[in-house]
Design an enzyme around this catalytic site. Structure first.
Site, PDB file in Angstrom:
ATOM      1  N   ALA A 174     -37.652 -58.749 -14.870  1.00 42.39           N
ATOM      2  CA  ALA A 174     -38.084 -57.434 -14.166  1.00 42.39           C
ATOM      3  C   ALA A 174     -37.863 -57.823 -12.829  1.00 42.39           C
ATOM      4  O   ALA A 174     -38.606 -58.653 -12.079  1.00 42.39           O
ATOM      5  CB  ALA A 174     -39.284 -57.337 -14.421  1.00 42.39           C
ATOM      6  N   THR A 177     -44.866 -58.299  -6.886  1.00 42.23           N
ATOM      7  CA  THR A 177     -44.385 -58.675  -8.125  1.00 42.23           C
ATOM      8  C   THR A 177     -44.703 -57.562  -9.367  1.00 42.23           C
ATOM      9  O   THR A 177     -45.035 -56.412  -8.979  1.00 42.23           O
ATOM     10  CB  THR A 177     -44.891 -60.120  -8.493  1.00 42.23           C
ATOM     11  OG1 THR A 177     -44.398 -60.533  -9.820  1.00 42.23           O
ATOM     12  CG2 THR A 177     -46.713 -59.956  -8.944  1.00 42.23           C
ATOM     13  N   ASN A 178     -44.653 -57.824 -10.603  1.00 43.18           N
ATOM     14  CA  ASN A 178     -44.653 -56.954 -11.301  1.00 43.18           C
ATOM     15  C   ASN A 178     -45.237 -57.508 -12.430  1.00 43.18           C
ATOM     16  O   ASN A 178     -45.595 -58.789 -12.733  1.00 43.18           O
ATOM     17  CB  ASN A 178     -43.204 -56.206 -11.993  1.00 43.18           C
ATOM     18  CG  ASN A 178     -42.436 -57.035 -12.568  1.00 43.18           C
ATOM     19  OD1 ASN A 178     -42.317 -57.793 -13.471  1.00 43.18           O
ATOM     20  ND2 ASN A 178     -41.299 -57.216 -11.504  1.00 43.18           N
ATOM     21  N   ARG A 179     -45.610 -56.753 -13.815  1.00 38.84           N
ATOM     22  CA  ARG A 179     -46.378 -57.134 -14.921  1.00 38.84           C
ATOM     23  C   ARG A 179     -45.615 -57.923 -15.951  1.00 38.84           C
ATOM     24  O   ARG A 179     -46.050 -58.237 -16.979  1.00 38.84           O
ATOM     25  CB  ARG A 179     -46.817 -55.966 -15.573  1.00 38.84           C
ATOM     26  CG  ARG A 179     -48.123 -55.420 -14.753  1.00 38.84           C
ATOM     27  CD  ARG A 179     -48.756 -54.098 -15.388  1.00 38.84           C
ATOM     28  NE  ARG A 179     -48.761 -54.287 -16.930  1.00 38.84           N
ATOM     29  CZ  ARG A 179     -48.276 -53.173 -17.655  1.00 38.84           C
ATOM     30  NH1 ARG A 179     -48.019 -51.998 -17.237  1.00 38.84           N
ATOM     31  NH2 ARG A 179     -48.466 -53.280 -18.814  1.00 38.84           N
TER      32      ARG A 179
END
Ligand code: PMT
Length: 211
Positions: free
Chosen positions: A88, A21-23
């Site tokens: 995102a 995943t990402n932030r």
């Protein structure tokens, strides 16, 4: 207007307990959805996994992976007058998803990734007449050059160039600053300000100034 906004990260499963995943926290996308609702638009929000409160008066669709987000967005895109892709979305996912928990082995582990669908490119390639298509470009280098390239490559009307190398704006922060680039070379600097104020300014420009 009928408005669709995406927000948050996606999660790409690796095994029963792990994912990539990402932030992204969803704050920017939720601010856009709430600002659009308060401006009188009919809003659908397609959200990845976030911990934000459910916004009232907005159709909320939760998804997990890039593939699920693609399906939810594409299913509704033709009816929308304005689409803002703030999520995102993962560019890659593990090629193989293991059903159970992967066991630790001696030595290194090589993970093979495959491309996900670029949802915005798909939308840009089949744009409905009159529809306003807005993307975000999250960049750490050559912000405006890379954003302008995405604007063109994905056939967008507008793109919000977002410098994500800074900790005071972009991922996770309560404030943001973007440069909004138009297909017709118009350029607006927005912020730094609260994500809500940045959202209001983006909406005002993309809805007032047409495409
Ligand atoms: O959620 P927050 O913590 O508030 O943070 C906000 C933010 C930094 C996530 C947001 O402001 C932002 O910049 N969102 C875009 C993130 C991103 O994925 O940018 P990108 O440059 O990798 O992608 C370009 C565009 O293509 C984006 O509109 C993205 O939604 C879209 N995309 C990307 C990959 C993919 N497979 N499909 C897509 O549609």
């Amino acid at each position: 207007m009928k408005v669709l906004i995406t927000a948050g990260p996606t999660r790409e499963k690796l095994d029963a307990v792990r994912f990539l995943t990402n932030r992204s926290t969803g704050k920017m996308g939720y601010a856009l959805a709430e600002a659009a609702r308060d401006a009188g638009h009919t809003v659908t929000l397609v959200s990845g996994p976030v911990t934000l409160p459910f916004p009232a008066g907005i159709e909320l669709i939760f998804v997990e992976s890039a593939a699920e987000m693609a399906e939810a967005v594409k299913e509704r895109a033709a009816q929308m007058e304005l689409i803002i892709m703030c999520a995102a979305v993962a560019d890659y996912r593990p090629k193989q998803i293991h059903l159970g928990k992967l066991k630790k082995q001696p030595g290194n582990f090589l993970l093979e990734l495959e491309r996900t669908e670029d949802i915005l490119s798909t939308l840009g390639a089949s744009k409905v007449a009159g529809q306003i298509l807005v993307g975000f470009a999250a960049e750490t280098d050559d912000l405006l050059t890379n954003a302008a390239q995405k604007l063109k490559a994905k056939n967008l009307d507008w793109i919000c160039a977002n410098d994500v190398s800074r900790s005071d704006i972009g991922f996770g922060s309560d404030e943001n600053a973007v440069t909004l680039l138009g297909q017709d070379s118009r350029r607006y600097g927005i912020g730094p300000d609260t994500k809500r104020a940045v959202a209001e300014a983006i909406l005002e420009i993309v809805t007032d100034s047409g495409r």
